[in-house]
Design an enzyme around this catalytic site. Structure first.
Site, PDB file in Angstrom:
ATOM      1  N   GLU A 117       9.472  11.647   3.584  1.00 35.95           N
ATOM      2  CA  GLU A 117       9.392  11.009   4.790  1.00 35.95           C
ATOM      3  C   GLU A 117       7.761  10.701   5.100  1.00 35.95           C
ATOM      4  OE1 GLU A 117      12.234  11.720   7.666  1.00 35.95           O
ATOM      5  OE2 GLU A 117      13.670  11.913   6.076  1.00 35.95           O
ATOM      6  N   HIS A 232      10.143   6.194  17.310  1.00 33.43           N
ATOM      7  CA  HIS A 232      10.541   6.006  16.048  1.00 33.43           C
ATOM      8  C   HIS A 232      10.075   4.659  15.455  1.00 33.43           C
ATOM      9  CE1 HIS A 232      12.495   5.925  11.985  1.00 33.43           C
ATOM     10  NE2 HIS A 232      12.742   7.055  12.305  1.00 33.43           N
ATOM     11  N   ARG A 276       4.202   9.123  11.995  1.00 33.31           N
ATOM     12  CA  ARG A 276       5.087   8.105  12.735  1.00 33.31           C
ATOM     13  C   ARG A 276       4.402   7.494  13.945  1.00 33.31           C
ATOM     14  NH1 ARG A 276      11.028  11.016  13.921  1.00 33.31           N
ATOM     15  NH2 ARG A 276      11.077  10.389  11.663  1.00 33.31           N
ATOM     16  N   HIS A 337      12.781   7.846  20.549  1.00 31.11           N
ATOM     17  CA  HIS A 337      13.475   8.781  19.938  1.00 31.11           C
ATOM     18  C   HIS A 337      13.585  10.089  19.822  1.00 31.11           C
ATOM     19  CE1 HIS A 337      15.066   9.649  15.786  1.00 31.11           C
ATOM     20  NE2 HIS A 337      13.951  10.206  15.295  1.00 31.11           N
ATOM     21  N   ARG A 372       5.837  14.810  16.234  1.00 28.90           N
ATOM     22  CA  ARG A 372       6.810  15.547  15.295  1.00 28.90           C
ATOM     23  C   ARG A 372       6.794  14.882  13.931  1.00 28.90           C
ATOM     24  NH1 ARG A 372      11.837  14.914  13.683  1.00 28.90           N
ATOM     25  NH2 ARG A 372      12.285  13.475  15.221  1.00 28.90           N
TER      26      ARG A 372
HETATM   27  C1  SIN Z   1      14.662   9.473  10.293  1.00 32.39           C
HETATM   28  O1  SIN Z   1      15.630   9.575   9.682  1.00 32.39           O
HETATM   29  O2  SIN Z   1      13.683   8.619  10.176  1.00 32.39           O
HETATM   30  C2  SIN Z   1      14.736  10.294  11.535  1.00 32.39           C
HETATM   31  C3  SIN Z   1      14.313  11.596  11.255  1.00 32.39           C
HETATM   32  C4  SIN Z   1      13.664  12.296  12.172  1.00 32.39           C
HETATM   33  O3  SIN Z   1      13.703  11.790  13.310  1.00 32.39           O
HETATM   34  O4  SIN Z   1      13.029  13.186  11.963  1.00 32.39           O
END
Ligand code: SIN
Length: 539
Positions: A117, A232, A276, A337, A372
């Site tokens: 990610e 998010h 993010r 989020h 985060r």
């Molecule tokens: C996601 O799956 O994008 C969310 C995971 C997260 O908020 O850390």
């Protein structure tokens, strides 16, 4: 000792399971046991378990994403305790996905499948049932809890903490029948999650209304970093659309504007896998320039069979919206989020109030700083819940260090006018002449979304504060009204905190102060000093 734990996501369940071997535990939860944000978590758990990884590398990525304001001790604890806590989940039977891919087996030294990610330098996000990691963990923990001697009170809503001689000694709740009830406790552990419903669009479930943060604040606990609200980047932009995991971009999906242009490549060297906050602001700018039209998440470059197998839940969700993401881009836009801030705690979940601990999203250990790192939240819930459970009953240190070695700058919010108004209304039972209770949530969400959201400035924040000051929830009685009161308390505090932070850092972006101020890396703590209740109440 008798411990009451509030909340039944990953943090609450973990704390309850761990504490139940030594203490008499009651778990209170507002919905049913498996409601809450954990079960909606898709991406997985970020953890340095692979042979190619280390706690140090995970720490480094966490600090970079956090925009220089994460607490070093909290990050170290998260990343070094993390592997043991994920092994606990494996031992409990969480069905983490496995792989037979040779390269992955060689690189990691085990057969756990891993996703990648944003802002992670390694493939380290372990997942279950493809994109249903949270649900698998929640189910496993709930089953484990049922095998323990824990009293479970479902559909029970936290109203206020009970403070006696400076210590928390219990809590007032609304029980299953909506009746007020007091629960005594030697210690209260808040694990009640976030407050996504401060905003119009959120990935959070309905229960995420900041009840724990607001109750702690009213009780006199220090809150910190509340201005750092994570949006998010990708919520499915259809009515009632949910989260679209960052793991989809981790597997190679890209973002395109209405003309088909891959705009993130212009904004950051890591493009769609930038931190993010960067991606969320990048998307928001395009959405604004396109007159409100969402951007497209384009996963058509991925093998269709792989896409469907890797993300079965999202495939169902996109199909339900009439979309075929194996053949077309799907509309996405940012949504509230995660709360990086919350009740200030040390690495054992201890707050500024004796008798009160907090773990998971409701807490602020400082581990996330201003932004985060993806998939650190489930890990946070696991790691700090275990540490808090283990600290129960241990002697409290003379001085609880709330943010590692840093001294918290405590800024006291004295909201005399509002407290006085609210007290008068409570006492007289008179109507609130400014805003009917039914409008409060909508009004809060409008103010927060438009002026305390992804982009902020002094003028907007000052007017947000004024508008929030004109709202009130008079004499709350039902669950919805108590939630509205919590949202309003937290909205006011967030607007104040955002106004006070005159720089841009991570998720807090001030258009009038676009630079990061190195002197402002330390947290601001906030504590409410209730105004004196007037002696005479006008008729
Ligand atoms: C996601 O799956 O994008 C969310 C995971 C997260 O908020 O850390």
């Amino acid at each position: 000792m008798h411990v009451v734990i509030v909340g039944s996501g990953i943090a609450g369940l973990t704390a309850a399971i761990r504490a139940s071997s030594r203490h008499d535990v009651t778990l209170v939860t507002k919905g049913t046991l498996t409601d809450g944000a954990t079960r909606y978590a898709q991406g997985g758990v970020a953890v340095a378990l692979g042979a190619d990884d280390s706690a140090a590398l995970h720490q480094a990525d966490t600090h970079v994403a956090a925009a220089g304001s994460a607490d070093a001790r909290a990050v170290e604890v998260l990343c070094t305790d993390g592997p043991a806590r994920v092994r606990d989940l494996l031992a409990l039977g969480v069905p983490f996905d496995r792989t037979t891919d040779r390269a992955s087996l060689d690189r990691h030294g085990d057969d756990l499948a891993r996703g990648r990610e944003a802002a992670h330098g390694r493939w380290r996000v372990v997942h279950a049932d493809g994109d249903a990691t949270g649900a698998a963990i929640e189910r496993t923990l709930a089953d484990a809890l049922h095998r323990r001697h824990v009293t479970i009170l479902e559909r029970t809503c936290l109203v206020d903490l009970v403070v006696r001689e400076g210590a928390v000694v219990g809590l007032d709740v609304l029980d299953l029948l909506g009746e007020p009830r007091r629960l005594d406790a030697d210690a209260v552990v808040l694990a009640s999650g976030g407050a996504g419903h401060l905003y119009r669009e959120t990935t959070n479930p309905l229960v995420a209304t900041g009840d724990g943060q607001a109750a702690a604040w009213r009780a006199g606990a220090v809150l910190a970093d509340v201005e750092f609200v994570q949006f998010h980047p990708t919520r499915l932009a259809v009515p009632d659309g949910g989260l679209v995991s960052e793991a989809v971009r981790g597997e190679g999906a890209v973002l395109r504007d209405a003309r088909g242009d891959r705009f993130m490549t212009r904004l950051h060297p890591d493009a769609e896998l930038a931190p993010r906050d960067v991606v969320a602001r990048g998307i928001a700018a395009v959405v604004r320039d396109q007159g409100g039209a969402p951007v497209l998440l384009d996963a058509t470059g991925l093998d269709p069979d792989f896409l469907v197998r890797r993300f079965p839940g999202l495939t169902r969700a996109t199909r339900a919206a009439g979309l075929d993401w194996t053949r077309e881009g799907v509309p996405v836009a940012p949504a509230a989020h995660y709360a990086m801030g919350g009740i200030a705690t040390d690495a054992e979940g201890r707050t500024s109030l004796p008798g009160l601990l907090a773990v998971g999203e409701v807490a602020c250990t400082g581990v996330h700083g201003a932004n985060r790192l993806a998939s650190n939240s489930l890990l946070e819930g696991l790691v700090f819940a275990v540490r808090a459970a283990d600290a129960l009953g241990a002697p409290r240190p003379g001085r609880v260090r709330l943010r590692g070695d840093a001294t918290l700058d405590v800024v006291t919010v004295t909201d005399a006018a509002d407290e006085t108004r609210a007290s008068r209304q409570d006492r007289t039972g008179g109507p609130d002449h400014r805003t009917g209770a039914a409008d409060v949530r909508q009004a809060v969400q409008t103010v927060m979304t438009d002026r305390v959201g992804l982009l902020r400035d002094a003028t907007g924040l000052a007017s947000a504060r004024r508008d929030l000051d004109h709202l009130a929830v008079a004499s709350p009685t039902g669950v919805r009204e108590h939630e509205d009161r919590a949202l309003l308390d937290l909205a006011r505090l967030t607007a104040r905190a955002a106004e006070a932070r005159t720089e841009s850092r991570g998720a807090h972006a001030r258009t009038d102060h676009p630079d990061t101020d190195p002197r402002a890396a330390r947290p601001n703590g906030w504590v409410l000093r209730p105004a004196a209740v007037p002696q005479e109440v006008p008729a």
